[in-house]
Structure formats: structure tokens, C-alpha cells
Design a protein around this motif. Sequence first.
Motif, PDB file in Angstrom:
ATOM      1  N   MET A  39       0.852  -1.191   0.000  1.00 14.01           N
ATOM      2  CA  MET A  39       0.000   0.000   0.000  1.00 14.01           C
ATOM      3  C   MET A  39       0.886   1.239   0.000  1.00 14.01           C
ATOM      4  N   PHE A  40       0.463   2.262  -0.735  1.00 14.21           N
ATOM      5  CA  PHE A  40       1.203   3.522  -0.821  1.00 14.21           C
ATOM      6  C   PHE A  40       0.335   4.664  -0.322  1.00 14.21           C
ATOM      7  N   GLU A  41       0.987   5.656   0.291  1.00 17.36           N
ATOM      8  CA  GLU A  41       0.225   6.784   0.810  1.00 17.36           C
ATOM      9  C   GLU A  41      -0.181   7.776  -0.271  1.00 17.36           C
ATOM     10  N   ASP A  42       0.501   7.782  -1.413  1.00 17.78           N
ATOM     11  CA  ASP A  42       0.224   8.770  -2.450  1.00 17.78           C
ATOM     12  C   ASP A  42      -0.249   8.127  -3.741  1.00 17.78           C
ATOM     13  N   CYS A  51       1.820   5.598  -6.609  1.00 16.13           N
ATOM     14  CA  CYS A  51       2.611   4.694  -5.762  1.00 16.13           C
ATOM     15  C   CYS A  51       3.804   5.422  -5.166  1.00 16.13           C
ATOM     16  N   GLY A  52       3.579   6.599  -4.647  1.00 16.59           N
ATOM     17  CA  GLY A  52       4.648   7.384  -4.051  1.00 16.59           C
ATOM     18  C   GLY A  52       4.487   7.518  -2.550  1.00 16.59           C
ATOM     19  N   GLY A  53       5.454   8.166  -1.955  1.00 12.27           N
ATOM     20  CA  GLY A  53       5.433   8.391  -0.512  1.00 12.27           C
ATOM     21  C   GLY A  53       5.764   7.133   0.269  1.00 12.27           C
ATOM     22  N   SER A  76      -3.613   5.362  -0.603  1.00  4.57           N
ATOM     23  CA  SER A  76      -4.203   6.003  -1.778  1.00  4.57           C
ATOM     24  C   SER A  76      -3.963   5.226  -3.066  1.00  4.57           C
ATOM     25  N   SER A  77      -2.999   4.307  -3.056  1.00  5.89           N
ATOM     26  CA  SER A  77      -2.752   3.431  -4.201  1.00  5.89           C
ATOM     27  C   SER A  77      -2.192   2.125  -3.654  1.00  5.89           C
ATOM     28  N   PHE A 101      -9.394  -7.064  -3.573  1.00  4.16           N
ATOM     29  CA  PHE A 101      -8.561  -6.635  -4.693  1.00  4.16           C
ATOM     30  C   PHE A 101      -7.786  -7.845  -5.199  1.00  4.16           C
ATOM     31  N   SER A 102      -7.917  -8.143  -6.467  1.00  2.00           N
ATOM     32  CA  SER A 102      -7.156  -9.237  -7.061  1.00  2.00           C
ATOM     33  C   SER A 102      -5.810  -8.701  -7.549  1.00  2.00           C
ATOM     34  N   SER A 103      -4.992  -9.581  -8.068  1.00  2.00           N
ATOM     35  CA  SER A 103      -3.664  -9.204  -8.544  1.00  2.00           C
ATOM     36  C   SER A 103      -3.750  -8.041  -9.521  1.00  2.00           C
ATOM     37  N   GLY A 104      -2.868  -7.051  -9.319  1.00  2.00           N
ATOM     38  CA  GLY A 104      -2.835  -5.913 -10.230  1.00  2.00           C
ATOM     39  C   GLY A 104      -2.388  -4.640  -9.533  1.00  2.00           C
ATOM     40  N   THR A 105      -2.426  -3.557 -10.294  1.00  2.00           N
ATOM     41  CA  THR A 105      -2.026  -2.241  -9.810  1.00  2.00           C
ATOM     42  C   THR A 105      -3.252  -1.345  -9.746  1.00  2.00           C
ATOM     43  N   TYR A 106      -3.449  -0.711  -8.618  1.00  2.00           N
ATOM     44  CA  TYR A 106      -4.560   0.211  -8.407  1.00  2.00           C
ATOM     45  C   TYR A 106      -3.945   1.590  -8.161  1.00  2.00           C
ATOM     46  N   TYR A 107      -3.823   2.355  -9.238  1.00  2.00           N
ATOM     47  CA  TYR A 107      -3.095   3.624  -9.218  1.00  2.00           C
ATOM     48  C   TYR A 107      -3.770   4.683  -8.354  1.00  2.00           C
TER      49      TYR A 107
END
Length: 131
Positions: A39-42, A51-53, A76-77, A101-107
Amino acid sequence: MKAVSAVLLCALCLTGLQAQCPDPATLKDSSGAKLCARMFEDSNYYYDQSCGGSYLDIYPGDDFPLIPPAWNNRASSLVVSKFCSLTVWSRGKKQGKKRKFSSGTYYQLKEVGQGLFGNWNNDISGYYCVC
């Protein structure tokens, strides 16, 4: 004039490198251990800058009905590893809204609906991850 153009071009190139989501197929922690999710904060309007922070590493089998306090309602992402799934809740102790959430990227989690009017941006309070 050429020097100014070169500096401007370099600055524009580096802007896109501020953050980039990791590949779900190769998601690992700093020691090389396989992760279930991160998990990313930004997040960002531009996906290549999401996917920052700060980030929270989630390992296979992690079950946190109460997310660590520093991460409550902060994600957040996120990225979920290949062959894994991350189940989240909007309230602690596996209460409130639930999403898998399944495999993948959630921007941008603000793009992931939660009921009629809500979304998952800054609204994760518990999780369970399996691979």
C-alpha cells in the motif's frame, strides 16, 4: 540557449521518475522476500507518478483486523502480487464496507467505488492477504 533547453528537458524527464508502481509479478520487499501486496500513501492524476510516498509491505497470510495506527485511512494506491488477493475493510475489526482486490495495480483508490457515493481512497482500516 541550448544549455537551458537541455536542463529543461532533463527536468521534464525526471518528473516522470518521481514514483512508479512496482510490477505485481515481481513484488518483493527490500530483502527479496515475496510480498502479497504493498500500500502507498500517495497517488497521482498521472498513473506513472502514483505509488509514491511511504508504503506498507503486506506479506502472504497477513491478517490485520486493525491496521497499524500510522496507516489507518491512509492508503491512496496499492499493488497486489500475482496470484494473490487483498481483502480490505473500511472499519477496524473487519467491519464496514468490504472489498477484495485481485492481482494488479490500483493507481488511484479514489477511482475504486465503495457503495453508491464512496471510494477506497484513505479508507482502509483492516486487511487480510492470501497467495
